[in-house]
Design an enzyme around this catalytic site. Structure first.
Site, short mmCIF file in Angstrom:
data_model
loop_
_atom_site.label_atom_id
_atom_site.label_comp_id
_atom_site.label_asym_id
_atom_site.label_seq_id
_atom_site.Cartn_x
_atom_site.Cartn_y
_atom_site.Cartn_z
N ALA A 15 9.07 9.69 2.11
CA ALA A 15 9.83 10.44 1.10
C ALA A 15 9.63 11.93 1.33
O ALA A 15 8.52 12.41 1.52
CB ALA A 15 9.40 10.06 -0.30
N GLN A 16 10.74 12.66 1.29
CA GLN A 16 10.65 14.08 1.60
C GLN A 16 10.90 14.96 0.40
O GLN A 16 10.11 15.82 0.05
CB GLN A 16 11.69 14.43 2.67
CG GLN A 16 11.55 13.67 3.95
CD GLN A 16 12.77 13.85 4.81
OE1 GLN A 16 12.93 14.90 5.42
NE2 GLN A 16 13.63 12.87 4.84
N SER A 18 0.82 -1.22 0.00
CA SER A 18 0.00 0.00 0.00
C SER A 18 0.85 1.26 0.00
O SER A 18 0.46 2.29 0.53
CB SER A 18 -0.91 0.00 1.23
OG SER A 18 -0.12 -0.04 2.40
N GLY A 19 2.06 1.18 -0.59
CA GLY A 19 2.86 2.38 -0.80
C GLY A 19 2.35 3.11 -2.03
O GLY A 19 1.26 2.81 -2.56
N GLY A 29 11.19 15.02 -3.15
CA GLY A 29 10.32 15.39 -4.26
C GLY A 29 10.24 14.35 -5.34
O GLY A 29 10.67 13.21 -5.17
N LYS A 33 1.22 -5.39 4.70
CA LYS A 33 1.81 -6.05 5.87
C LYS A 33 1.36 -5.40 7.18
O LYS A 33 1.10 -6.07 8.16
CB LYS A 33 3.33 -5.94 5.74
CG LYS A 33 4.09 -6.75 6.73
CD LYS A 33 5.55 -6.43 6.66
CE LYS A 33 6.25 -7.29 5.67
NZ LYS A 33 7.71 -7.08 5.65
N ARG A 82 24.27 10.02 -6.81
CA ARG A 82 24.32 9.59 -5.41
C ARG A 82 25.49 8.67 -5.07
O ARG A 82 26.14 8.83 -4.04
CB ARG A 82 23.02 8.85 -5.08
CG ARG A 82 21.96 9.80 -4.65
CD ARG A 82 20.81 9.07 -4.05
NE ARG A 82 19.95 10.08 -3.45
CZ ARG A 82 18.70 9.87 -3.11
NH1 ARG A 82 18.15 8.68 -3.30
NH2 ARG A 82 17.99 10.83 -2.56
N SER A 126 12.04 7.70 -7.90
CA SER A 126 11.38 6.52 -7.35
C SER A 126 9.88 6.78 -7.18
O SER A 126 9.05 5.98 -7.60
CB SER A 126 12.00 6.14 -6.01
OG SER A 126 11.29 5.06 -5.48
N LEU A 127 9.56 7.93 -6.60
CA LEU A 127 8.13 8.27 -6.50
C LEU A 127 7.53 8.33 -7.90
O LEU A 127 6.40 7.89 -8.13
CB LEU A 127 7.95 9.62 -5.79
CG LEU A 127 8.20 9.61 -4.28
CD1 LEU A 127 8.16 11.04 -3.73
CD2 LEU A 127 7.19 8.74 -3.54
#
Ligand code: FAD
Length: 389
Positions: A40-41, A6-7, A43, A29, A261, A368-369
């Site tokens: 996530a902060q 449920s992400g 963006g 879960k 990164r 990723s988002l």
């Protein structure tokens, strides 16, 4: 149709499939809220700048992945980024705006300003909107119901989720990555939620699904190193986008703070190895992140949560530098998928961090988002269609 997780990826797939007419259940879960997406902060990337394009975005992903990403998935990711943002806005997400457009920041590895933000709680805003949309529909949620078994049947798949046995024609795996479990095994810190343990990937592999780059784990260059209650916190990359730089014990800048990164993390490891790092009061390795270079006006708009957390711990990042060290953060690889997010198992789809290819062996921040939404929508549509067939 059954969605595991449920992400942002799972809920995007579930909402999309339901709107396409499928009968959908989501099994998670823990509670629906507990996931990495909500944490996530920084963006989400999308090429909205006047000097930018989906092709430029794709080129940056390709370079940041060190030419290891699946180019066809990258093209889908970047070309569907703008529609994905508009879809989120229709669900109620309000991205921070300035000068009549989106407030865009440049993140590590990017050649343009491309990162949209909702303050510094972008994941919270996106997952809340998705949960609201999911709850407003007629789907079923099985909370506290971890997937324990998945087997193929004559008509599709049978899943045991907690106490529930669910028969579904198609299944979307959106159970995220494994960095919480991996960090525990290595006795290291992680930014991840305790649910990020990777057993769903293992189940899929057991059924014969193909995976790629599973060994490529990403360190977030800027884990909080001090004070103790900030250890494992990921200091948003937007601190560097808005001017913070990394400096060693002698106050020297030792890396381009907006490099990809893996490059930034490795430079920090090397600097500490050379004896040019600093030590936290509890004896951990660290370097300085000079956050005093950030304009207070930018920090107020784009870093309010980070400021609040540090100030509550007795440190003002706009007045003094903060201690940082890389921390285990993200599973770059995962299950092999095609452009519809179908795995190599027929009728089993995968989207979000559990899937591989889109980022190759090194993900850029903010993608990723985006992957969750772009491939979640594709998985939801394709799984709903196959379930109907
Ligand atoms: C602190 C932090 C900051 C981040 N910042 C950013 C950022 O600014 N921009 C960006 O693009 N990305 C960021 N990321 C990465 C990004 O948030 C995640 O990679 C992404 O949200 C993963 O989404 P997901 O839906 O695939 O998985 P998750 O959000 O992790 O959701 C996984 C779901 O699967 C469920 N699950 C797990 N195992 C099972 C099981 N056995 N049975 C049933 N359900 C299960 C979990 O309960 C959860 O509901 C950040 C990550 C972290 C941790």
């Amino acid at each position: 149709m059954l969605v595991i997780g449920s992400g942002a990826a799972g809920l995007t797939a579930a909402v999309t499939a339901e709107r396409a007419g499928a009968r959908v259940a989501v099994a998670a879960k823990g509670s629906l809220q507990s996931c990495n997406s909500a944490k996530a902060q920084g963006g989400i990337q999308a090429a909205f700048g006047e000097d930018d394009s989906p092709e430029q975005h794709a080129e940056d992903v390709w370079r940041s992945s060190h030419e290891t990403a699946d180019r066809s998935l990258v093209e889908v990711l970047t070309s569907e980024a703008r529609p994905a943002i508009h879809w989120l806005e229709e669900l109620g997400v309000e991205f921070t705006r300035s000068n009549g457009g989106y407030r865009l920041a440049r993140c590590g590895g990017a050649s343009r300003k491309r990162l949209l933000q909702v303050g510094d709680r972008t994941g919270h805003a996106i997952t809340k909107a998705l949960r609201d949309a999911w709850s407003a529909g007629g789907g079923t949620s099985f909370e506290h119901s971890p997937l324990r078994e998945l087997e193929q049947t004559a008509s599709g798949w049978r899943a045991t989720c907690g106490d529930h046995v669910v028969d579904a024609s198609t299944v979307v795996l959106a159970a995220g990555g494994r960095c919480f479990a991996e960090a525990r095994a290595r006795h290291e810190l992680s930014t991840n939620h305790p649910g990020a343990t990777g057993e769903v990937t293992q189940m899929a592999l057991g059924l014969g699904a193909e995976a790629r780059d599973l060994d490529a784990l990403q360190y977030h260059p800027n884990g909080g190193a001090w004070p103790a209650n900030m250890q494992g916190y990921s200091i948003p990359e937007t601190t560097r986008a808005y001017g913070a730089i990394l400096v060693n014990a002698d106050g020297e800048e030792f890396v381009d703070s907006l490099a990809p990164r893996d490059v930034v993390s490795q430079a920090i490891f090397d600097e500490v190895e050379k004896g040019k790092g600093v030590e936290t009061p509890d004896g951990r390795p660290a370097v300085w992140l000079d956050t005093t270079r950030i304009e207070p006006a930018d920090a107020e708009v784009s870093l309010p949560y980070m400021l609040r957390r540090y100030r509550a711990a007795g440190i003002d990042p706009l007045a003094e530098r903060i201690l940082t060290y890389p921390v285990l953060h993200y599973q770059n690889g995962g299950l092999v998928i095609d452009a519809d997010a179908e795995t190599t198992l027929e009728g089993v789809y995968a989207c979000g961090e559990i899937a591989g290819g889109t980022h190759g062996r090194n993900r850029m921040m903010g993608n990723s988002l985006l992957e969750c939404v772009v491939f979640g929508r594709r998985a939801g549509r394709a799984a709903a269609e196959k379930a109907r067939a």
